[in-house]
Design an enzyme around this catalytic site. Structure first.
Site, PDB file in Angstrom:
ATOM      1  N   GLU A   1     -11.594  14.614  40.530  1.00 26.45           N
ATOM      2  CA  GLU A   1     -10.500  15.012  39.623  1.00 26.45           C
ATOM      3  C   GLU A   1     -10.891  16.198  38.745  1.00 26.45           C
ATOM      4  OE1 GLU A   1     -12.373  12.394  39.328  1.00 26.45           O
ATOM      5  OE2 GLU A   1     -12.848  11.970  37.226  1.00 26.45           O
TER       6      GLU A   1
ATOM      7  N   HIS B   1     -16.686  12.801  40.657  1.00 27.96           N
ATOM      8  CA  HIS B   1     -15.393  13.043  39.995  1.00 27.96           C
ATOM      9  C   HIS B   1     -14.595  14.133  40.707  1.00 27.96           C
ATOM     10  CE1 HIS B   1     -16.348  10.957  36.139  1.00 27.96           C
ATOM     11  NE2 HIS B   1     -17.571  11.312  36.420  1.00 27.96           N
TER      12      HIS B   1
ATOM     13  N   CYS C   1     -16.498   7.013  39.467  1.00 24.97           N
ATOM     14  CA  CYS C   1     -17.588   6.879  38.495  1.00 24.97           C
ATOM     15  C   CYS C   1     -17.486   5.566  37.705  1.00 24.97           C
ATOM     16  CB  CYS C   1     -17.661   8.115  37.603  1.00 24.97           C
ATOM     17  SG  CYS C   1     -19.296   8.344  36.877  1.00 24.97           S
TER      18      CYS C   1
END
Ligand code: GLN
Length: 202
Positions: free
Chosen positions: A183, A181, A82
């Site tokens: 994560e 994302h 991002c």
């Protein structure tokens, strides 16, 4: 490399903790990087999601811009998600005039590109080179890639809806970037892919 690769997470701003956790789960030793000497000690670097304008400013404040550019030129693997993708782009549209990224991937990204339609959304994205189900990709005020230069491999695109066809994952040599994302979702396949890349580069 036979041992555990040491991977830094650029810790100027953004979702550092989430990347540290995902990298650890993917088999790396993950450390925050804020100083040059911390950068010197890593085999690879993750640039997290957050706010690219702030990160750009802090990269100068912490005098990390030149050292990171040098490591990239030397072949250090870097993965940006991002805002991290924006920091890795050679050209940014809808950026702030004074924001500047690293000497990264030869591509043009548009900041907050999906935001004209919705602020954040989720979509399935298949990534070339990663087996299994499509990623459950989370986009938050995300950029997309409008143009890729020579040597840039498109790894993933949105397949459905108004943004179908938009490029959201790319790789150029040891540099990797996603608009979304991974994560945040507990799916560490992309981090594992990056850890493998770091291992291969070392
Ligand atoms: N819109 C942000 C930027 O320009 C990126 C958002 C994110 O990283 N979730 O940096």
């Amino acid at each position: 490399m036979s041992g555990t690769p040491v991977i830094g997470v650029l810790a100027l701003q953004g979702d550092v903790r989430e990347h540290v956790a995902a990298l650890a789960a993917a088999g790396a030793q993950a450390v925050p990087v804020r100083r040059t000497r911390e950068l010197d000690a890593v085999d690879g670097l993750v640039i997290p999601g957050g706010e690219s304008t702030t990160m750009s400013r802090l990269a100068d404040v912490f005098e990390l811009r030149e050292p990171i550019d040098k490591r990239i030129a030397g072949g250090m693997p870097v993965y940006g998600s991002c805002a991290g993708m924006i920091m890795l782009a050679t050209e940014v549209l809808d950026g702030r005039p004074d924001q500047r990224g690293f000497d990264g991937i030869s591509m043009t990204v548009r900041r907050n590109a999906f935001g004209r339609q919705v602020d954040s959304f989720e979509a399935p994205v298949t990534i070339t080179g990663i087996a299994g189900e499509p990623f459950h990709a989370v986009f938050i005020r995300a950029p997309w890639v409008e143009r890729v230069g020579e040597g840039v491999e498109v790894l993933g695109q949105v397949t459905d809806g108004p943004s179908a066809g938009r490029i959201v994952a790319v790789r150029q040599g040891n540099l990797l970037a996603t608009s979304f994302h991974p994560e945040l979702t507990g799916d560490v396949r992309l981090h594992r892919y990056f850890v493998d890349l770091v291992r291969a580069a070392a």
